[in-house]
Scaffold this motif. Sequence first.
Motif: not given
Length: 457
Positions: A126-131, A283-299, A445-446, A450-453
């Motif tokens: 449920g926790r993973i599904g919620g996130k 532009i949407l690609w850029l937004v998706i990658v930047l959102a991912g960068f906020a969590v995953l950093q350079k990865r 998914t990535a 990351k959120w789940e460690g």
Amino acid sequence: MQKNKLTLYIFIALVLGVIAGYIYNATVINAINTKMSAAEAQIKSIDLRIAAIKDTTTADFKALKIQRTEQAKVRKESDTAREDKLVGFTVLSDIFLRLIKMIVAPLVFTTLVVGVAKVGDIKAVGRIGGKTLLWFLSATLVSLALGMLLVNFFKPGEAMYLPLPDSHLSTGIQKTALSLRDFIGHVFPKSFIEAMANNEILQIVVFSLFFGVATAAIGEKGEVVIKALDAIAHVILKITGYVMQLAPLAVFGAITAIIAKQGLGILSTYAIFIGEFYFSLLILWLVIVLAGFAVLQKRAFNLVARIKDAMLIAFSTSTSEAAYPKVLLELERFGCNNKIVSFVLPLGYSFNLDGSMMYMTFASLFLAQSYGIHLAFSQQLSMLLVLMLTSKGIAGVPRASLVVIAGTISLFNIPEAGLALLIGIDPLLDMGRSATNVLGNAMATAVVSKWEGELKD
């Protein structure tokens, strides 16, 4: 086939497909297209003359109806002849897509059951599904809103100057019903076998969740099932490796068929709309990658590099489903835990189609602009919310984006016949949408991993 070689071969196939398609269109298909265009022009002229006749019992009216029937027959025969001429190319992509569809359903079932069973705790599921749903809903809203903002900025409908189709004509696209019953029908299976046979991913996910939780709940007896399904999943992934060897051939066949059928001329006619839509996708690609960068950093950039093959396959075949097995493999190699990947990725294919979401607002408002229909900001916001609800759970519907748009624009008094402006170029637009859907689901998914460690370095 090594990973870097596969990318090269797919790219070469892409280029060769464009060249072969152009040559085949000029030498073989163009004559058929000319015949079809002449028949369509005749039908349009006859329709106007029929509409002007008030007395339907006259000989002129009957003669015009006969002429229209004859021209409709010519158009249908020409369309059949064109498809027959292209079958040699389409069969290449059809074989690949059939093999992919053969893999996807059992792969989703086995990996998801093993993943959920390994999680074990229903609260953890449920926790993973919620996130996951939090990310999906946020991504959907951003994609729809971005499409709305950019179409208002570019105003492609006002700039195209294309003749609009008659508002009374039908496009042959069935509108989607805005009912809770239909949505539930796409979510909850009445038969697991039927869901597997029809590749109803969301229904397979629901059954797999129940099966996985129940398997974990019976303790030691369930371990045998988990080991067996885990072994089956690895066998299917091995099959995936074999199927991917055919990807360059599939890409060549799909691209050749699209270019041969439509010709490069359609690109010049719709250059403004296609260019602005693809720029919006970037532009949407850029937004998706930047959102991912906020969590995953350079990865986040490393992940994009890893899934480029899968995005190329989705782009070339115009379906994100074709890339599913490849994305699953690359996410696990990236370091995502298989229990997260097998849970989040299948859900993404029903709830997180970012490219399709942007297209729905972009195309709907484009049609309004084309007809000169002004929609206030409040109406556009209402359209955005309607699209957000009606687009969920219809991933298995053929031409899903057009079906949803057809059902939505009627609510805002936009003639459905305007979709005729999009039908011809929809395969070209679908290529970009599919690649964007792959990027969005991989990043989601990535991020959840990351959120789940559960993301390894």
